[in-house]
Design a protein around this motif. Structure first.
Motif, PDB file in Angstrom:
ATOM      1  N   THR A  17       0.858  -1.184   0.000  1.00  0.00           N
ATOM      2  CA  THR A  17       0.000   0.000   0.000  1.00  0.00           C
ATOM      3  C   THR A  17       0.891   1.230   0.000  1.00  0.00           C
ATOM      4  O   THR A  17       1.633   1.455   0.954  1.00  0.00           O
ATOM      5  N   TYR A  42     -11.279  -2.804   8.816  1.00  0.00           N
ATOM      6  CA  TYR A  42     -11.416  -2.325   7.435  1.00  0.00           C
ATOM      7  C   TYR A  42     -10.060  -2.425   6.781  1.00  0.00           C
ATOM      8  O   TYR A  42      -9.031  -2.499   7.463  1.00  0.00           O
ATOM      9  N   TYR A  43     -10.038  -2.484   5.512  1.00  0.00           N
ATOM     10  CA  TYR A  43      -8.784  -2.270   4.799  1.00  0.00           C
ATOM     11  C   TYR A  43      -9.021  -1.222   3.735  1.00  0.00           C
ATOM     12  O   TYR A  43     -10.124  -1.059   3.231  1.00  0.00           O
ATOM     13  N   VAL A  44      -7.965  -0.503   3.477  1.00  0.00           N
ATOM     14  CA  VAL A  44      -8.096   0.680   2.641  1.00  0.00           C
ATOM     15  C   VAL A  44      -7.083   0.614   1.517  1.00  0.00           C
ATOM     16  O   VAL A  44      -5.959   0.146   1.711  1.00  0.00           O
ATOM     17  N   LEU A 101     -12.721   2.164   1.186  1.00  0.00           N
ATOM     18  CA  LEU A 101     -12.746   1.325   2.392  1.00  0.00           C
ATOM     19  C   LEU A 101     -13.455   0.022   2.074  1.00  0.00           C
ATOM     20  O   LEU A 101     -14.512   0.022   1.439  1.00  0.00           O
ATOM     21  N   ASN A 148      -4.264  -4.150   9.352  1.00  0.00           N
ATOM     22  CA  ASN A 148      -2.848  -4.365   9.659  1.00  0.00           C
ATOM     23  C   ASN A 148      -2.562  -4.352  11.156  1.00  0.00           C
ATOM     24  O   ASN A 148      -1.483  -4.745  11.592  1.00  0.00           O
ATOM     25  N   THR A 149      -3.518  -3.858  11.937  1.00  0.00           N
ATOM     26  CA  THR A 149      -3.282  -3.794  13.382  1.00  0.00           C
ATOM     27  C   THR A 149      -3.849  -5.015  14.109  1.00  0.00           C
ATOM     28  O   THR A 149      -3.673  -5.144  15.311  1.00  0.00           O
ATOM     29  N   THR A 191     -11.077  -1.053  12.970  1.00  0.00           N
ATOM     30  CA  THR A 191      -9.648  -0.724  12.913  1.00  0.00           C
ATOM     31  C   THR A 191      -9.019  -1.286  11.642  1.00  0.00           C
ATOM     32  O   THR A 191      -9.559  -2.186  11.004  1.00  0.00           O
ATOM     33  N   ASN A 192      -7.844  -0.725  11.337  1.00  0.00           N
ATOM     34  CA  ASN A 192      -7.130  -1.165  10.135  1.00  0.00           C
ATOM     35  C   ASN A 192      -6.737  -2.626  10.273  1.00  0.00           C
ATOM     36  O   ASN A 192      -6.274  -3.063  11.334  1.00  0.00           O
ATOM     37  N   LEU A 215      -3.679   8.508   6.063  1.00  0.00           N
ATOM     38  CA  LEU A 215      -4.344   7.262   6.469  1.00  0.00           C
ATOM     39  C   LEU A 215      -4.066   6.887   7.925  1.00  0.00           C
ATOM     40  O   LEU A 215      -4.837   6.161   8.541  1.00  0.00           O
ATOM     41  N   SER A 216      -2.979   7.411   8.477  1.00  0.00           N
ATOM     42  CA  SER A 216      -2.683   7.078   9.872  1.00  0.00           C
ATOM     43  C   SER A 216      -3.670   7.762  10.823  1.00  0.00           C
ATOM     44  O   SER A 216      -3.751   7.411  12.000  1.00  0.00           O
TER      45      SER A 216
END
Lengths: 331, 633
Positions: free
Chosen positions: B87, B228-230, B240, B216-217, B213-214, B193-194
């Motif tokens: 990403t 979610y993933y973006v 999203l 990746n976390t 939450t993302n 995005l953070s």
């Protein structure tokens, strides 16, 4: 341009493109303007001819397919998935690219070392951790017998890895460090060579040529062919032995095996004879080469040669006598 | 470095196509007796060639967009990178650290503590542009000294981080879901995005929500996971995606309301700001008290969306790293993708360091120009906290070392044809000097940038049509920052220095120095450091060549090392604090930096001279032709 892939795709063609001039032009064209139809068909042939884009258009769906993409575009896939590597580095770059992801996932593990050498070099390499030979106070036995060594912050330390393989380090080191070597660990390499134990063909059109050099093992004073090994002599062949101590060279010739000084071109002395026929099992016939020699004959020492040694050959560089750090800088 | 050239799969020029087509048809039996120059056929060929030309262009475009290194469109590059699990970095808000206090000495009653809400605004003006920085969470202040001065506290003590940008909110109503895949597009290409927050409310009137939450976390995922993933869309917006209902993660249901909040930053424009103001107040007992602010760390780390070129480099490396730090290359790839403010980074295992440092990975970073020294320390800490401590092999530590510059001194001699230019020597020299400067600006200054003399010569030869040839020599210089003798001091101790060069140094010859420094004062005299002609021994000589110190060290040609022993200059003539020590490399064809070495341009000397080779002059060529003509007769 027309590309050919390395492999038979063995799949039903995805592309069903076809020029159908005759079906799209008005029907009366077929009778009244046949040359025009031919002209247009030839034009489409031209588009598909060498140096034109027709082929690429028809096959563009294959170009991201590792199996099917032409070699020209395979390198593009390498640039995406194998940074720093090239198709030229591997015998089968397509399979390599396919399995690279697996290697990425296990990098830094013992399995990755095995995987790396088996796939890329067809070799069963061994990963050794010298820390296991470190002397640990309160745990290791004191004395030579324990084969434990004091931590030297170089070889015998926690952060060191020894790769023992049958491939010359210069061939694998750069790729190894780029792909799987855990940064921070000192890397040592041992190049393992083993005696060829199978039959050896001397002369003729064999791979070994007409006058292969074989070095005799001085330690045992035997010709170090395996127990089942045989030497096949063909016509006009000779077997050369080298005495490294006094730099004399001897030839074991057929049909009688004579050992003589090749530099002088004449027999140094008649050292022994092996009876014809061509197939001879040296080990069985003459377990001790000394029996072929006179009392004053020189001994044989192969310690500087690798061809007949069962020992590991180490690369002696830098300050550490046996286990030098090897390889290109990762920086 | 990957090959960046685009793919050209066929001749694209109209004339070339027409010639090829005519030639092709000429060879066909059916048309062997046709006159393709005839007007009707020629027109037909024109039409077909034009058609071919257009299709050829489209084919080339399509082919180029297929691969990461040849794609020209951002959407293509982003999509290919997505296939590699990468990403691209979004735009990033600049961050500043402030000390925020409120003086409540005049308050009737002092509370035990006061709070500063998330979203408190601090303004900064640069020229005519105003940037808004905000707090991202609530902070509490206590009257620690009993004087009524409340200082807000964070985990970092009294430093409060504020981020630049405008917080925006988008609301989506979840309509009837027709398939498992729900996509919601933020119609904004400028998103940090953070800072993304995603809340799913039960309905439009509900106050209760679940935070997503993302992905990746997450450490585990089940059917109840709220993630979610973006990813970036083809037009630069962000979309999203949520989990697949009942199997992999929870998805918003019809009737739910999704509120997405994020910060839209100004990128690097907001970096380097040192002065902040605020109109925020703290209310105590109905009375408002202004808060005051002082800058702890100027703003930094603001950045634009990751560029296409950066994605091309980082996506493959990130793919190879698999979000873990094992090889040295992994460190470079993952850190480059994760941390802002870095212009160039290099990593190497401690085993390759000099001296070796086992169990460590050494990093060297060149920061972006607007990153202050204090922010450099912040970035280094972020690298450790957010990347290396999390993703490296356990027990492998990270250590930083400063970049070390090697200066390439260029001496170029250019020979040109006077008849082909109206430029003077000086003008030509200036053009060449600029060319050299441009080459170094483009090709060096980052880790692993290599100097290749042949490339430089090619550029010089091509810069002006009158240039016939050029000769370039490159010397490598390093800067020594020596300890100077203290005046009027009895005890002055000389020092030893070891200066390592990238390439082997030329072995001494009977002509010219292979090691030479610029001027410094030694024992009251202006001197230079040189090697003894024909020897590796180093000496100090005065400006007339008289030997001041016969043996001040030596150099190791093969190792490329200069050793100074007992060196204690009084002062440095340039006043710059360093002495430049130049060496003649054994080969200047390629100079490759290692580890933390970085190449940069040193001095440039250019001499342009008319070419005196008579074979190249027009008169002589004419004379040769005349001679040949006479011979033929």
């Amino acid at each position: 341009m027309a590309y050919a892939t390395d492999l038979d795709q063995n799949r039903r063609p995805i592309n069903l493109h076809d020029t159908r001039i005759k079906t799209v032009v008005p029907e009366h064209f077929l009778e009244q303007y046949p040359d025009f139809i031919t002209f247009i068909e030839k034009y489409y042939d031209f588009l598909d001819s060498d140096g034109n884009f027709g082929y690429d258009i028809k096959n563009i769906q294959y170009y991201k397919d590792i199996e099917s993409t032409p070699r020209t575009y395979l390198q593009r896939l390498y640039e995406e998935k194998a940074p720093g590597l090239s198709t030229e580095l591997f015998d089968d770059p397509r399979i390599t690219l396919k399995i690279l992801y697996t290697l990425y996932k296990i990098k830094g593990t013992g399995l990755s070392v095995d995987f790396f050498f088996r796939h890329f070099y067809k070799d069963a390499a061994e990963q050794v951790f010298p820390k296991r030979q470190m002397f640990i106070v309160g745990e290791s036995e004191i004395g030579v017998e324990s084969n434990k060594f004091i931590q030297d912050s170089y070889f015998y330390q926690i952060y060191s890895i020894l790769i023992r393989s049958g491939v010359v380090p210069n061939e694998w080191l750069e790729i190894y460090k780029r792909l799987i070597h855990p940064a921070g660990f000192e890397l040592f390499a041992e190049f393992v060579t083993e005696t060829v134990a199978s039959n050896i063909v001397i002369g003729g059109s064999g791979a070994l040529g007409t006058s292969p050099s074989i070095v005799l093992d001085s330690a045992a004073s035997t010709l170090s062919i395996s127990e089942t090994g045989t030497i096949t002599f063909s016509s006009a062949s000779s077997l050369t032995g080298v005495d490294s101590d006094i730099s004399l060279r001897f030839i074991v010739d057929e049909p009688a095996v004579n050992l003589y000084d090749s530099d002088e071109g004449v027999p140094l002395s008649l050292l022994g004879t092996i009876e014809y026929p061509y197939m001879i099992n040296i080990q069985n016939e003459y377990p001790d080469i000394k029996s072929l020699l006179n009392a004053t004959s020189p001994t044989f020492d192969d310690s500087d040669y690798i061809q007949m040694s069962n020992d590991y050959m180490t690369f002696d560089r830098d300050e550490f006598s046996h286990y030098p750090s090897v390889g290109p800088d990762s920086a | 470095m990957a090959n960046r050239t685009t793919i050209t799969n066929s001749q694209l020029g109209f004339n070339n196509i027409k010639t090829s087509l005519r030639s092709y048809l000429d060879k066909q039996d059916e048309f062997s007796d046709y006159n393709f120059e005839g007007s009707a056929l020629s027109s037909l060929l024109d039409v077909l060639s034009y058609n071919t030309h257009l299709n050829g262009l489209i084919a080339n475009f399509a082919l180029n967009e297929t691969f990461l290194n040849t794609a020209q469109l951002r959407s293509s590059v982003v999509n290919i990178a997505a296939g590699l699990g990468y990403t691209p970095r979004s735009a990033k808000s600049a961050i500043a650290s402030l000390r925020i206090t409120a003086n409540l000495a005049a308050a009737d009653t002092r509370p035990e503590y006061i709070t500063l809400a998330a979203g408190a605004v601090f303004d900064a003006k640069v020229g005519t542009q105003t940037f808004h920085f905000t707090t991202t969470e609530e902070y509490i202040a206590y009257d620690n000294d009993g004087l009524g001065i409340y200082t807000f506290q964070s985990d970092n003590g009294t430093s409060i981080d504020v981020i630049e940008g405008t917080r925006r909110t988008k609301t989506f109503l979840v309509d009837t879901v027709t398939d498992d895949s729900q996509i919601y597009v933020l119609t904004d290409s400028n998103v940090d995005l953070s800072t993304l927050k995603v809340y799913v409310y039960d309905n439009i009137n509900s106050d209760s929500y679940e935070e997503y939450t993302n992905i990746n976390t997450l450490s585990t995922i089940d059917e109840n996971s709220t993630f979610y993933y973006v990813n970036e869309t083809y037009n630069g917006f962000y979309e999203l995606n949520f989990g697949v209902q009942a199997t992999l993660g929870k998805a918003p249901e019809p009737g739910n309301v999704i509120r997405v909040s994020y910060v839209a930053p100004s990128g690097s424009n907001a970096n380097g700001i040192r002065t902040f103001t605020t109109s925020e107040k703290v209310t105590v007992g109905g009375q408002g008290f202004l808060i005051s602010v002082t800058t702890v760390t100027p703003s930094a780390l603001g950045d634009e969306k990751e560029s296409i070129e950066s994605i091309r480099i980082n996506a493959p490396v990130s793919y190879a790293a698999q979000r873990r730090l094992v090889t040295a290359d992994d460190y470079v790839g993952v850190i480059s993708n994760s941390i802002q403010g870095i212009k160039s980074i290099n990593a190497w295992g401690g085993e390759d360091n000099v001296p070796a440092k086992y169990g460590k990975v050494i990093l060297s970073v060149i920061f972006e120009d607007d990153v202050s020294t204090s922010n450099q320390a912040v970035i280094q800490q972020k690298i450790v906290d957010e990347v290396t401590d999390k993703f490296s092999i356990i027990s492998i530590d990270t250590e930083f070392t400063e970049p070390e510059y090697s200066y390439i001194d260029i001496n170029a001699q250019v020979f040109y044809n006077e008849n082909l230019t109206g430029l003077t020597n000086k003008a030509l020299e200036s053009i060449v000097r600029n060319t050299i400067s441009t080459y170094f600006n483009e090709q060096t200054g980052k880790f692993n940038d290599i100097f290749r003399k042949s490339r430089l010569i090619s550029r010089i030869d091509d810069v002006e049509s009158s240039i016939l040839s050029s000769v370039v020599t490159a010397n490598v210089a390093k800067r020594l920052y020596p300890t100077l003798a203290r005046p009027n001091t009895v005890y002055n101790y000389p020092y030893d220095y070891t200066i390592t060069y990238l390439n082997p140094i030329k072995v001494p010859t009977s002509v010219g120095y292979t090691v030479i420094s610029d001027s410094f004062v030694y024992g009251g005299q202006i001197c230079q450091l040189t090697n003894v002609i024909g020897s590796t021994q180093l000496q100090i000589v005065d400006l007339l060549g008289g030997v001041v110190v016969n043996n001040i060290g030596y150099y190791d040609p093969a190792g490329g090392v200069v050793y100074l022993q007992g060196f204690l200059p009084d002062s440095i003539v340039s006043g710059k604090g360093y002495i430049k020590i130049s060496t003649v490399p054994s080969s200047d064809a390629v100079i490759k930096p290692l580890r933390n070495s970085v190449l940069t341009l040193g001095t440039t000397t250019v001499t342009a001279s008319p070419d005196v080779n008579k074979a190249n002059s027009l008169i002589d060529q004419a004379s040769i032709i005349s001679t040949l003509s006479n011979l033929n007769e």
